[in-house]
Design a protein around this motif. Sequence first.
Motif, PDB file in Angstrom:
ATOM      1  N   ILE A   1      36.709  40.651  39.759  1.00 41.51           N
ATOM      2  CA  ILE A   1      37.864  39.752  39.735  1.00 41.51           C
ATOM      3  C   ILE A   1      38.780  40.037  40.914  1.00 41.51           C
ATOM      4  O   ILE A   1      39.262  39.138  41.601  1.00 41.51           O
ATOM      5  N   LYS A   2      38.990  41.337  41.190  1.00 38.67           N
ATOM      6  CA  LYS A   2      39.869  41.722  42.289  1.00 38.67           C
ATOM      7  C   LYS A   2      39.300  41.202  43.611  1.00 38.67           C
ATOM      8  O   LYS A   2      40.021  40.641  44.437  1.00 38.67           O
ATOM      9  N   SER A   3      37.982  41.370  43.789  1.00 39.89           N
ATOM     10  CA  SER A   3      37.388  41.011  45.085  1.00 39.89           C
ATOM     11  C   SER A   3      37.348  39.504  45.291  1.00 39.89           C
ATOM     12  O   SER A   3      37.264  39.029  46.413  1.00 39.89           O
ATOM     13  N   SER A   4      37.421  38.736  44.183  1.00 43.80           N
ATOM     14  CA  SER A   4      37.454  37.287  44.359  1.00 43.80           C
ATOM     15  C   SER A   4      38.885  36.775  44.317  1.00 43.80           C
ATOM     16  O   SER A   4      39.126  35.587  44.114  1.00 43.80           O
ATOM     17  N   GLY A   5      39.850  37.674  44.467  1.00 47.84           N
ATOM     18  CA  GLY A   5      41.235  37.252  44.651  1.00 47.84           C
ATOM     19  C   GLY A   5      42.060  37.164  43.396  1.00 47.84           C
ATOM     20  O   GLY A   5      43.134  36.580  43.410  1.00 47.84           O
ATOM     21  N   GLY A   6      41.597  37.740  42.295  1.00 44.62           N
ATOM     22  CA  GLY A   6      42.357  37.675  41.057  1.00 44.62           C
ATOM     23  C   GLY A   6      43.528  38.635  41.082  1.00 44.62           C
ATOM     24  O   GLY A   6      43.500  39.676  41.738  1.00 44.62           O
ATOM     25  N   SER A   7      44.596  38.263  40.355  1.00 46.44           N
ATOM     26  CA  SER A   7      45.766  39.133  40.289  1.00 46.44           C
ATOM     27  C   SER A   7      45.539  40.192  39.219  1.00 46.44           C
ATOM     28  O   SER A   7      44.539  40.202  38.503  1.00 46.44           O
ATOM     29  N   LYS A   8      46.510  41.103  39.096  1.00 42.53           N
ATOM     30  CA  LYS A   8      46.431  42.164  38.084  1.00 42.53           C
ATOM     31  C   LYS A   8      46.370  41.552  36.679  1.00 42.53           C
ATOM     32  O   LYS A   8      45.621  42.008  35.816  1.00 42.53           O
ATOM     33  N   ILE A   9      47.173  40.479  36.464  1.00 43.16           N
ATOM     34  CA  ILE A   9      47.177  39.814  35.163  1.00 43.16           C
ATOM     35  C   ILE A   9      45.802  39.207  34.893  1.00 43.16           C
ATOM     36  O   ILE A   9      45.259  39.304  33.783  1.00 43.16           O
ATOM     37  N   ASN A  10      45.216  38.567  35.923  1.00 53.75           N
ATOM     38  CA  ASN A  10      43.866  38.010  35.766  1.00 53.75           C
ATOM     39  C   ASN A  10      42.876  39.084  35.367  1.00 53.75           C
ATOM     40  O   ASN A  10      42.016  38.878  34.507  1.00 53.75           O
TER      41      ASN A  10
END
Lengths: 267, 260
Positions: free
Chosen positions: A169-178
């Motif tokens: 999720i992080k590497s595809s641009g998700g935020s901490k909440i995501n």
Amino acid sequence: MSLPKQPIQQRILKYTITALIIVGSIWSASGLEITLEKILKAPEQIAILVGAMFPLDLSAEAIERILPKVAESLFIAWAGTVIGALFSFPIAFLAANNVAVNYISETTKQILNGIRAFPELILAFVFLPITGLGALTGTLAIGIHSIGTLGKLSSEVIEGIDEGPLEAIKSSGGSKINELLFGVVPQVMPTITSYWLYRFEINLRASAVLGVVGAGGVGAELINQLRFRDFPRAGTVLVATVVLVLTVDTISAAIRRRIIKGRSVKV
Amino acid sequence: MINLPKKPPPSLMVFLGIPSALLFSYYCFLKVGFNLSDFKENLENRYLVTDPLFNPKWSWAIENASEALVETIQIAILASIVGCFVALPLSFYASQTTNQNKVSYFLYKSFLNLVRTIPDLFWAMMFTVAVGLGPFAGVLALVMFSLAIMGKLLSETIDSIDPGPLEAAKSSGASHNQSVFTSALPQVLPNFTAYFLYIFELCIRASVILGLVGAGGVGRIIETQRIFLRFDRISPIIVLILLVVILIEQFSVWLRRRIL
């Protein structure tokens, strides 16, 4: 035939434990003035009490009195578990050291340990002067104790998750909440829900007991009937409680199994 | 556009289960009389409790409660030892690995389940009626309590042991009891010790409240003081209990690490 000897350290440990058990039981038994005479008399006395309980008092009046109390225990246990589940869920994220910052997780854990240290009954009689005699006191006591236990269990579940999805999720641009919503929650939800149900089973037993201090539920009924020496009715209370606990245990265990295993899906 | 596999439709359990759980929760809160405005009003009485609770009378507690606290520990020690050692043979009968007789397996298993459904304080109440007020009733109650937990944990451990050694013992001519004693028991002994320590901790916690129904220990003093709302006397007792519980937990964590 000569067998290899146990290593000396293990033997010492074994003898120490045996000695501790023997010394401990002798010290305790003598301190509590438990004599052989008492022990030998006990089975007969218990048999007399059990004999006095049967046949059970199944008159309409007794049942009308007892069933609402048994049901009240069920309501207290469920409402308390709901309080515990609602509050422990966000707290568990704060306590998990892979989600929260280190010092926040440490403090939250200590707070949860502190809450867990107080038995429900002690919480109940601290609340009694504030919330009054009745079911609400029991509910709050059980709810707060459950926050402690469920918070600890849930945070351990969160700490044990697979970090892969979070990274994805992080590497595809998700935020901490995501990350929390789509990475952590789906992974931990089945286990945490099954812990809620498991806690409900434990809380049912606890809420049955809480009546002893006047915090609602079936416990008050049992202690009153025993004090008035109405043993058939006390027997009814006991049997009703056992039936309720067994039923709830069976249903809840079945649901837990289903949650953990999931259902068979045809693809 | 990537072709994703179709998401299975949510099951009936989700459709029916979640709304009915929510409804039931609402009903429960209604039934237990959860009322925020009353609660707020009553919260103003909290000084009745909190003021004395945070002004502990240490000297009184140490003078009057230390003897009862020792009694509590003694009850827990004796009850957990007796309960666990009674549960040891019962567990072998309540496991299908070591008990092939379906009828007796079922009977032992049901007995353990039945004992487990009755809460600890209910046992205590019944034993105080049967054998009289005092710590002996408390010990009996906690024996049943620890017996039930150990029976469940240990019989489930026995279910999952390696049956190989049992077979080996039997094929070399051991009787059933001999094979269980030499091949099943050593496999579960470390678990037994670990469970014993765990149950001992539970018993210490449980024995604190036994006194509320007259079954001995420090709960007796808590009960008399709480009726008079002397929370200044109760709070140091609670702190003392917490200290004892923490000490015992640390000890048992240390011992468990040595054994397992």
